[in-house]
Scaffold this active site. Structure first.
Site, PDB file in Angstrom:
ATOM      1  N   ASP A   1      -7.980  -8.449   5.303  1.00 52.59           N
ATOM      2  CA  ASP A   1      -9.116  -8.220   6.194  1.00 52.59           C
ATOM      3  C   ASP A   1      -9.466  -6.745   6.300  1.00 52.59           C
ATOM      4  O   ASP A   1      -8.720  -5.865   5.876  1.00 52.59           O
ATOM      5  CB  ASP A   1      -8.759  -8.697   7.605  1.00 52.59           C
ATOM      6  CG  ASP A   1      -7.739  -7.768   8.263  1.00 52.59           C
ATOM      7  OD1 ASP A   1      -6.669  -7.551   7.655  1.00 52.59           O
ATOM      8  OD2 ASP A   1      -8.031  -7.225   9.345  1.00 52.59           O
TER       9      ASP A   1
ATOM     10  N   ASP B   1       0.864  -1.175   0.000  1.00 53.54           N
ATOM     11  CA  ASP B   1       0.000   0.000   0.000  1.00 53.54           C
ATOM     12  C   ASP B   1       0.905   1.232   0.000  1.00 53.54           C
ATOM     13  O   ASP B   1       1.320   1.701  -1.056  1.00 53.54           O
ATOM     14  CB  ASP B   1      -0.932  -0.075   1.215  1.00 53.54           C
ATOM     15  CG  ASP B   1      -1.980   1.016   1.233  1.00 53.54           C
ATOM     16  OD1 ASP B   1      -1.967   1.865   0.327  1.00 53.54           O
ATOM     17  OD2 ASP B   1      -2.821   1.032   2.146  1.00 53.54           O
ATOM     18  N   SER B   2       1.253   1.765   1.176  1.00 56.06           N
ATOM     19  CA  SER B   2       2.207   2.880   1.209  1.00 56.06           C
ATOM     20  C   SER B   2       3.625   2.386   0.954  1.00 56.06           C
ATOM     21  O   SER B   2       4.492   3.150   0.521  1.00 56.06           O
ATOM     22  CB  SER B   2       2.164   3.568   2.577  1.00 56.06           C
ATOM     23  OG  SER B   2       2.739   2.739   3.556  1.00 56.06           O
ATOM     24  N   GLY B   3       3.865   1.126   1.254  1.00 58.97           N
ATOM     25  CA  GLY B   3       5.199   0.558   1.087  1.00 58.97           C
ATOM     26  C   GLY B   3       6.032   0.602   2.361  1.00 58.97           C
ATOM     27  O   GLY B   3       7.140   0.071   2.412  1.00 58.97           O
TER      28      GLY B   3
ATOM     29  N   LYS C   1      -1.199  -1.638  -4.732  1.00 58.13           N
ATOM     30  CA  LYS C   1      -2.173  -0.577  -5.010  1.00 58.13           C
ATOM     31  C   LYS C   1      -1.565   0.480  -5.898  1.00 58.13           C
ATOM     32  O   LYS C   1      -0.407   0.856  -5.741  1.00 58.13           O
ATOM     33  CB  LYS C   1      -2.631   0.070  -3.695  1.00 58.13           C
ATOM     34  CG  LYS C   1      -3.646  -0.755  -2.963  1.00 58.13           C
ATOM     35  CD  LYS C   1      -4.292   0.056  -1.859  1.00 58.13           C
ATOM     36  CE  LYS C   1      -4.943  -0.895  -0.880  1.00 58.13           C
ATOM     37  NZ  LYS C   1      -5.464  -0.207   0.304  1.00 58.13           N
TER      38      LYS C   1
HETATM   39  P1  IMP Z   1       1.839  -0.435   3.804  1.00 57.39           P
HETATM   40  O1  IMP Z   1       2.885  -0.444   4.878  1.00 57.39           O
HETATM   41  O2  IMP Z   1       1.079   0.859   3.742  1.00 57.39           O
HETATM   42  O3  IMP Z   1       2.369  -0.848   2.461  1.00 57.39           O
HETATM   43  O4  IMP Z   1       0.733  -1.419   4.279  1.00 57.39           O
HETATM   44  C1  IMP Z   1       0.819  -2.740   4.102  1.00 57.39           C
HETATM   45  C2  IMP Z   1      -0.070  -3.469   5.081  1.00 57.39           C
HETATM   46  O5  IMP Z   1      -1.312  -2.786   5.330  1.00 57.39           O
HETATM   47  C3  IMP Z   1      -0.421  -4.797   4.490  1.00 57.39           C
HETATM   48  O6  IMP Z   1       0.481  -5.763   4.983  1.00 57.39           O
HETATM   49  C4  IMP Z   1      -1.833  -5.028   4.944  1.00 57.39           C
HETATM   50  O7  IMP Z   1      -1.804  -5.728   6.166  1.00 57.39           O
HETATM   51  C5  IMP Z   1      -2.412  -3.670   5.199  1.00 57.39           C
HETATM   52  N1  IMP Z   1      -3.266  -3.222   4.079  1.00 57.39           N
HETATM   53  C6  IMP Z   1      -3.023  -2.194   3.229  1.00 57.39           C
HETATM   54  N2  IMP Z   1      -4.024  -2.049   2.346  1.00 57.39           N
HETATM   55  C7  IMP Z   1      -4.926  -3.007   2.629  1.00 57.39           C
HETATM   56  C8  IMP Z   1      -6.210  -3.378   2.037  1.00 57.39           C
HETATM   57  O8  IMP Z   1      -6.704  -2.788   1.070  1.00 57.39           O
HETATM   58  N3  IMP Z   1      -6.838  -4.420   2.632  1.00 57.39           N
HETATM   59  C9  IMP Z   1      -6.331  -5.098   3.684  1.00 57.39           C
HETATM   60  N4  IMP Z   1      -5.149  -4.798   4.257  1.00 57.39           N
HETATM   61  C10 IMP Z   1      -4.449  -3.756   3.732  1.00 57.39           C
END
Ligand code: IMP
Ligand code: MG
Length: 177
Positions: free
Chosen positions: A160, A105-107, A133
């Site tokens: 989830d 998502d954000s990474g 995403k």
């Molecule tokens: P990031 O650190 O923003 O890349 O977030 C990654 C984590 O957020 C993933 O491992 C997911 O657990 C959660 N996440 C982000 N987007 C979603 C979504 O659309 N559905 C469910 N979980 C998400």
């Protein structure tokens, strides 16, 4: 066909498309890691457990499986810190390691984890991520990617919303509340 749960807007990726793609990813990994014995797969809990379970059963190279659990804070802020809730049982030094994650998502999560594992001196470190995403965030290199999806909240196939809808066999877009 059974009706969609009222929390859900639409099915984004069907069960069949997921299964086809996961098999393709496993074939690719099997091909690329034929000489890495064993391949050390690290599943990120909880979201990646179903993806990992399906992926490993298609792999044709020797592999080991372990898990990590991470939590992130301040998802909407640039500085959002990530914390290790559960770590690996064994050192990964000299091992061929692959991180298995549900979604980028954000990474922030993968970016943090990648740095942490890199410091433990594995022989190699790769990433296999089911979904990415389409949004602006950290540029993070994914070695094996399942699908690109729009910037919406998705559930199912391990993902989830507040621990709900994780075990749906497809990936669906959640309705905005
Ligand atoms: P990031 O650190 O923003 O890349 O977030 C990654 C984590 O957020 C993933 O491992 C997911 O657990 C959660 N996440 C982000 N987007 C979603 C979504 O659309 N559905 C469910 N979980 C998400
Ligand atoms: Mg996750």
């Amino acid at each position: 066909m059974t009706e969609l749960h009222p929390d859900l807007k639409r099915i984004l990726i069907s069960t069949e498309d997921i299964q086809t793609r996961v098999k393709e990813l496993a074939d690719q990994v099997s091909n690329d890691f034929i000489h890495a014995d064993p391949l050390y797969l690290i599943g990120i809990l909880k979201g990646a457990f179903i993806f990992l379970a399906d992926l490993t059963r298609h792999l044709q190279v020797p592999h080991r499986v372990d898990f990590m659990a991470l939590s992130s804070y301040g998802k909407t802020t640039v500085s959002g810190a990530v914390r290790i809730l559960m770590d690996l049982r064994e050192p990964i030094e000299g091992q061929h390691v692959m991180i298995i994650e549900d979604i980028l998502d954000s990474g922030q999560t993968l970016n943090y984890l990648y740095r942490v594992l890199r410091e433990r001196n594995p022989a190699s470190l790769h990433t296999c991520v089911l979904l990415r995403k389409d949004r602006h965030g950290l540029e993070f290199p994914i070695d094996y990617l399942g699908f690109e999806i729009p910037d919406v909240w998705v559930v199912g196939y391990g993902l989830d919303f507040a621990d709900r809808h994780r075990t749906l066999p497809y990936i669906a877009e959640l309705k905005r509340k």
